[in-house]
Design an enzyme around this catalytic site. Sequence first.
Site, mmCIF file in Angstrom:
data_model
loop_
_atom_site.group_PDB
_atom_site.id
_atom_site.type_symbol
_atom_site.label_atom_id
_atom_site.label_comp_id
_atom_site.label_asym_id
_atom_site.label_seq_id
_atom_site.Cartn_x
_atom_site.Cartn_y
_atom_site.Cartn_z
ATOM 1 N N GLU A 135 4.090 28.257 -84.247
ATOM 2 C CA GLU A 135 4.348 27.877 -82.858
ATOM 3 C C GLU A 135 5.787 27.352 -82.714
ATOM 4 O O GLU A 135 6.414 26.988 -83.729
ATOM 5 C CB GLU A 135 3.358 26.786 -82.437
ATOM 6 C CG GLU A 135 1.874 27.175 -82.573
ATOM 7 C CD GLU A 135 1.390 28.146 -81.491
ATOM 8 O OE1 GLU A 135 2.198 28.954 -80.971
ATOM 9 O OE2 GLU A 135 0.188 28.109 -81.172
ATOM 10 N N HIS A 190 5.567 32.809 -80.523
ATOM 11 C CA HIS A 190 5.158 32.588 -81.920
ATOM 12 C C HIS A 190 5.059 33.917 -82.674
ATOM 13 O O HIS A 190 4.815 34.970 -82.087
ATOM 14 C CB HIS A 190 3.863 31.776 -82.030
ATOM 15 C CG HIS A 190 2.606 32.448 -81.577
ATOM 16 N ND1 HIS A 190 1.579 31.776 -80.934
ATOM 17 C CD2 HIS A 190 2.166 33.733 -81.683
ATOM 18 C CE1 HIS A 190 0.593 32.607 -80.677
ATOM 19 N NE2 HIS A 190 0.920 33.813 -81.128
ATOM 20 N N ASN A 231 4.351 32.556 -76.088
ATOM 21 C CA ASN A 231 5.314 31.456 -76.292
ATOM 22 C C ASN A 231 6.309 31.778 -77.406
ATOM 23 O O ASN A 231 7.027 30.905 -77.878
ATOM 24 C CB ASN A 231 4.568 30.153 -76.607
ATOM 25 C CG ASN A 231 3.784 30.231 -77.917
ATOM 26 O OD1 ASN A 231 3.769 31.278 -78.582
ATOM 27 N ND2 ASN A 231 3.135 29.146 -78.298
ATOM 28 N N ASP A 266 -2.826 35.177 -90.752
ATOM 29 C CA ASP A 266 -3.366 33.866 -90.418
ATOM 30 C C ASP A 266 -4.886 33.862 -90.372
ATOM 31 O O ASP A 266 -5.530 34.919 -90.415
ATOM 32 C CB ASP A 266 -2.795 33.362 -89.068
ATOM 33 C CG ASP A 266 -2.496 34.490 -88.089
ATOM 34 O OD1 ASP A 266 -3.201 35.522 -88.157
ATOM 35 O OD2 ASP A 266 -1.589 34.360 -87.276
HETATM 36 C C1 F6R Z 1 -2.447 37.204 -85.031
HETATM 37 C C2 F6R Z 1 -1.103 36.647 -84.919
HETATM 38 C C3 F6R Z 1 -0.489 36.373 -83.583
HETATM 39 C C4 F6R Z 1 -0.688 37.509 -82.579
HETATM 40 C C5 F6R Z 1 -0.090 37.119 -81.225
HETATM 41 C C6 F6R Z 1 -0.314 38.193 -80.198
HETATM 42 O O1 F6R Z 1 -2.782 37.444 -86.370
HETATM 43 O O2 F6R Z 1 -0.508 36.360 -85.903
HETATM 44 O O3 F6R Z 1 0.882 36.114 -83.732
HETATM 45 O O4 F6R Z 1 -0.069 38.664 -83.068
HETATM 46 O O5 F6R Z 1 -0.687 35.938 -80.789
HETATM 47 O O6 F6R Z 1 -1.671 38.309 -79.927
HETATM 48 P P1 F6R Z 1 -2.244 39.490 -78.990
HETATM 49 O O7 F6R Z 1 -2.031 40.740 -79.755
HETATM 50 O O8 F6R Z 1 -3.709 39.175 -78.835
HETATM 51 O O9 F6R Z 1 -1.465 39.430 -77.737
#
Ligand code: F6R
Length: 246
Positions: free
Chosen positions: A140, A135, A133, A67
């Site tokens: 989301e 995702h 959440n 992303d």
């Molecule tokens: C980031 C992504 C997100 C993160 C998720 C966890 O490229 O795709 O799905 O992997 O938000 O983020 P952290 O590792 O900061 O807890």
Amino acid sequence: MNIKVFSHDEALVIYLTDLFFEVISQDNRVNIGLATGSTFIDVYQSIIERSIKNHQSFQHLYTFNLDEYVDIDENHPQTFKSFMKHHLFNGIDLPDNQTHFPPTGSNIDYACYDELIEREEGIDVQFLGIGTNGHIGFNEPGTAFDSKTHKITLDESTREDNNKFFSSIDEVPKYAVTMGIHTIMQSKRIILVARGLHKAEAVYNMLYGDICEDNPASILREHPNCLVLLDKDAAKLVKRSCKDET
Ligand code: F6R
């Protein structure tokens, strides 16, 4: 879905580093999907250190990030391109033209990213984190399971979780482009990593909740080759019978 739980952070990082090098040390080209976020920072650091020690070549590695934020200055240190450069790419010998990110311009069919991935014969191994959440990527809750790469509005809870990377909540972008759930599910192998108590509920919902679009990570239970790596805090609510503890 295989689940592995690590009682020490260091063991988790070493396991992931070993796995990464095992995957890229084949003779053929390998396409790896990468995630940003705090889950992977010390893993990327460990990959850099190992690659320096072993004079590792990355000529067969092609990367596809999950992303990228929208409406953020491209030189901002918190774009995911900057994050990847800072935490991994600048430390390894990987040519720029072998790294890829979803396109973020306006008037773009974002699904051209899926076409590119398909032309390049798909993602061999996709690394994933998980949001509090549930995702995956930035898909989301409520995102269609058949979604391709698309622009999304970040949930307020996701913006709050990512506030730690910015100086204030107002600076956290409201939109991003993410690989879709269909795109992620097309990967030949998926490795999801969750660390910390704040991920325990999301992990529980992924493993035992309904498989439905309000619970995005639950779809991974339908992937034929998905490994889940957890630290003991993230695994707090995982049933004893399901986990292989290290
Ligand atoms: C980031 C992504 C997100 C993160 C998720 C966890 O490229 O795709 O799905 O992997 O938000 O983020 P952290 O590792 O900061 O807890």
